[in-house]
Motif scaffolding. Structure first.
Motif, short mmCIF file in Angstrom:
data_model
loop_
_atom_site.label_atom_id
_atom_site.label_comp_id
_atom_site.label_asym_id
_atom_site.label_seq_id
_atom_site.Cartn_x
_atom_site.Cartn_y
_atom_site.Cartn_z
N GLU A 118 8.84 5.47 13.92
CA GLU A 118 9.45 4.69 14.28
C GLU A 118 8.58 3.81 13.20
OE1 GLU A 118 6.73 0.96 16.59
OE2 GLU A 118 6.04 3.41 17.37
N ILE A 119 9.83 2.84 12.61
CA ILE A 119 9.22 2.22 11.56
C ILE A 119 8.64 1.36 11.81
CG2 ILE A 119 10.41 0.26 9.99
CD1 ILE A 119 12.97 1.87 10.60
N VAL A 120 7.20 0.94 11.28
CA VAL A 120 6.34 0.13 11.70
C VAL A 120 6.41 -1.39 10.67
CG1 VAL A 120 3.40 0.05 11.51
CG2 VAL A 120 4.56 1.79 12.13
N GLU A 121 6.83 -1.05 9.20
CA GLU A 121 6.94 -2.45 8.58
C GLU A 121 8.24 -1.60 7.15
OE1 GLU A 121 4.05 -4.74 6.75
OE2 GLU A 121 2.79 -2.74 8.01
N LYS A 122 8.22 -3.09 6.42
CA LYS A 122 9.35 -2.71 5.63
C LYS A 122 8.76 -3.22 4.21
CE LYS A 122 13.75 -1.79 8.69
NZ LYS A 122 14.83 -2.27 8.67
N TRP A 123 8.81 -2.98 2.76
CA TRP A 123 8.52 -3.59 2.27
C TRP A 123 10.41 -3.77 0.97
CZ3 TRP A 123 5.05 0.38 2.58
CH2 TRP A 123 3.54 -0.28 3.98
N MET A 168 6.87 1.52 6.32
CA MET A 168 6.18 2.98 7.17
C MET A 168 6.86 3.15 8.16
SD MET A 168 2.20 1.68 7.75
CE MET A 168 1.69 1.62 5.81
N LYS A 191 0.16 -8.88 -0.57
CA LYS A 191 -0.55 -9.02 0.18
C LYS A 191 -1.28 -6.91 -0.62
CE LYS A 191 -2.60 -7.70 4.71
NZ LYS A 191 -1.66 -7.31 6.15
N TYR A 245 -2.09 -3.11 0.49
CA TYR A 245 -1.77 -2.91 1.45
C TYR A 245 -2.71 -1.01 0.74
CZ TYR A 245 1.50 -5.39 3.78
OH TYR A 245 2.05 -6.33 4.24
N LYS A 289 5.57 5.48 11.74
CA LYS A 289 5.31 5.96 12.47
C LYS A 289 5.35 7.26 12.29
CE LYS A 289 1.86 5.22 15.99
NZ LYS A 289 1.96 4.29 16.92
#
Length: 121
Positions: free
Chosen positions: A14-19, A1, A45, A47, A3
Protein backbone atom coordinates in the motif's frame (compact mmCIF):
# COMPACT_ATOMS: atom_id res chain seq x y z
CA UNK A 1 6.75 5.08 1.09
CA UNK A 2 5.18 1.67 0.75
CA UNK A 3 3.70 -0.42 3.54
CA UNK A 4 4.18 -4.16 3.07
CA UNK A 5 2.40 -7.02 4.78
CA UNK A 6 1.54 -10.62 4.12
CA UNK A 7 -1.91 -12.20 4.35
CA UNK A 8 -1.79 -15.98 4.07
CA UNK A 9 0.29 -16.56 0.93
CA UNK A 10 -0.48 -13.22 -0.64
CA UNK A 11 1.74 -10.19 -0.26
CA UNK A 12 0.11 -6.77 -0.11
CA UNK A 13 1.58 -3.33 -0.75
CA UNK A 14 0.00 0.00 0.00
CA UNK A 15 1.38 3.42 -0.93
CA UNK A 16 1.41 5.32 2.34
CA UNK A 17 3.16 8.51 1.31
CA UNK A 18 4.74 10.09 -1.78
CA UNK A 19 7.54 12.63 -2.03
CA UNK A 20 9.08 14.47 -4.95
CA UNK A 21 12.82 14.38 -5.46
CA UNK A 22 12.78 18.08 -6.28
CA UNK A 23 11.54 18.77 -2.73
CA UNK A 24 14.27 16.73 -1.06
CA UNK A 25 16.83 19.04 0.52
CA UNK A 26 19.13 16.59 2.31
CA UNK A 27 19.66 12.99 3.36
CA UNK A 28 21.32 12.58 6.76
CA UNK A 29 22.87 9.15 7.34
CA UNK A 30 23.22 9.98 11.06
CA UNK A 31 26.45 8.01 11.61
CA UNK A 32 29.00 7.53 8.85
CA UNK A 33 31.29 5.35 11.00
CA UNK A 34 28.68 2.89 12.28
CA UNK A 35 26.69 0.10 10.65
CA UNK A 36 23.41 1.92 11.12
CA UNK A 37 20.30 1.50 8.90
CA UNK A 38 18.67 4.71 10.19
CA UNK A 39 18.66 7.96 8.23
CA UNK A 40 16.68 11.18 7.94
CA UNK A 41 15.15 12.64 4.82
CA UNK A 42 14.76 16.42 4.94
CA UNK A 43 11.85 17.83 2.97
CA UNK A 44 9.69 20.65 4.34
CA UNK A 45 9.57 18.27 7.30
CA UNK A 46 12.18 15.78 8.56
CA UNK A 47 11.24 12.11 8.17
CA UNK A 48 13.05 9.48 10.25
CA UNK A 49 13.56 6.35 8.18
CA UNK A 50 14.92 2.85 8.72
CA UNK A 51 16.32 0.86 5.82
CA UNK A 52 16.40 -2.92 5.70
CA UNK A 53 20.18 -2.79 6.21
CA UNK A 54 23.06 -0.34 6.11
CA UNK A 55 23.89 -1.54 2.59
CA UNK A 56 20.35 -0.80 1.41
CA UNK A 57 20.58 2.67 3.00
CA UNK A 58 23.70 3.39 0.92
CA UNK A 59 22.08 1.95 -2.22
CA UNK A 60 19.08 4.21 -1.68
CA UNK A 61 21.32 7.28 -1.23
CA UNK A 62 23.35 6.40 -4.36
CA UNK A 63 20.16 5.96 -6.37
CA UNK A 64 18.75 9.32 -5.27
CA UNK A 65 22.07 10.98 -6.02
CA UNK A 66 22.14 9.48 -9.55
CA UNK A 67 18.52 10.46 -10.21
CA UNK A 68 19.28 14.00 -9.08
CA UNK A 69 22.38 14.19 -11.29
CA UNK A 70 20.48 12.81 -14.27
CA UNK A 71 17.27 14.82 -14.10
CA UNK A 72 17.36 17.73 -11.66
CA UNK A 73 21.02 18.73 -11.31
CA UNK A 74 20.22 20.66 -8.15
CA UNK A 75 22.33 21.16 -5.05
CA UNK A 76 21.67 17.97 -3.13
CA UNK A 77 23.24 17.29 0.25
CA UNK A 78 24.13 13.83 1.45
CA UNK A 79 25.67 14.09 4.91
CA UNK A 80 27.00 11.56 7.44
CA UNK A 81 27.64 8.89 4.82
CA UNK A 82 31.04 7.37 4.04
CA UNK A 83 32.02 8.86 0.66
CA UNK A 84 33.93 5.78 -0.43
CA UNK A 85 30.69 3.78 -0.46
CA UNK A 86 28.62 6.54 -2.06
CA UNK A 87 30.71 7.02 -5.20
CA UNK A 88 30.59 4.33 -7.86
CA UNK A 89 33.93 5.44 -9.26
CA UNK A 90 35.57 4.65 -5.95
CA UNK A 91 38.13 1.83 -5.64
CA UNK A 92 35.80 0.18 -3.15
CA UNK A 93 32.84 -0.09 -5.49
CA UNK A 94 31.74 -3.33 -7.05
CA UNK A 95 28.57 -5.31 -7.36
CA UNK A 96 29.54 -7.14 -4.18
CA UNK A 97 31.11 -4.44 -1.98
CA UNK A 98 31.49 -6.58 1.12
CA UNK A 99 33.65 -9.15 -0.66
CA UNK A 100 35.88 -6.44 -2.10
CA UNK A 101 36.39 -4.87 1.33
CA UNK A 102 37.33 -8.23 2.86
CA UNK A 103 39.73 -8.94 -0.01
CA UNK A 104 41.48 -5.59 0.46
CA UNK A 105 41.77 -6.09 4.21
CA UNK A 106 43.28 -9.55 3.66
CA UNK A 107 45.69 -8.14 1.09
CA UNK A 108 46.92 -5.42 3.47
CA UNK A 109 47.11 -7.87 6.38
CA UNK A 110 49.25 -10.28 4.33
CA UNK A 111 51.54 -7.41 3.32
CA UNK A 112 51.94 -6.40 6.95
CA UNK A 113 52.67 -9.99 7.91
CA UNK A 114 55.35 -10.30 5.22
CA UNK A 115 56.91 -7.00 6.25
CA UNK A 116 56.97 -8.02 9.90
CA UNK A 117 58.70 -11.32 9.08
CA UNK A 118 61.38 -9.70 6.90
CA UNK A 119 64.68 -9.05 8.62
CA UNK A 120 66.06 -5.58 8.32
CA UNK A 121 69.85 -5.54 8.22
Amino acid sequence: MVKHWRMDREEKYEIVEKWFLKDLEMIDGKEADADNPYFDMHFHKVYNMEAYSCASKYTFARTLNKLNAMYLKKDFKIVNFDDTYLNDDSNWSSSNRDLLVVMRICFYASNLLCLSLCRLS
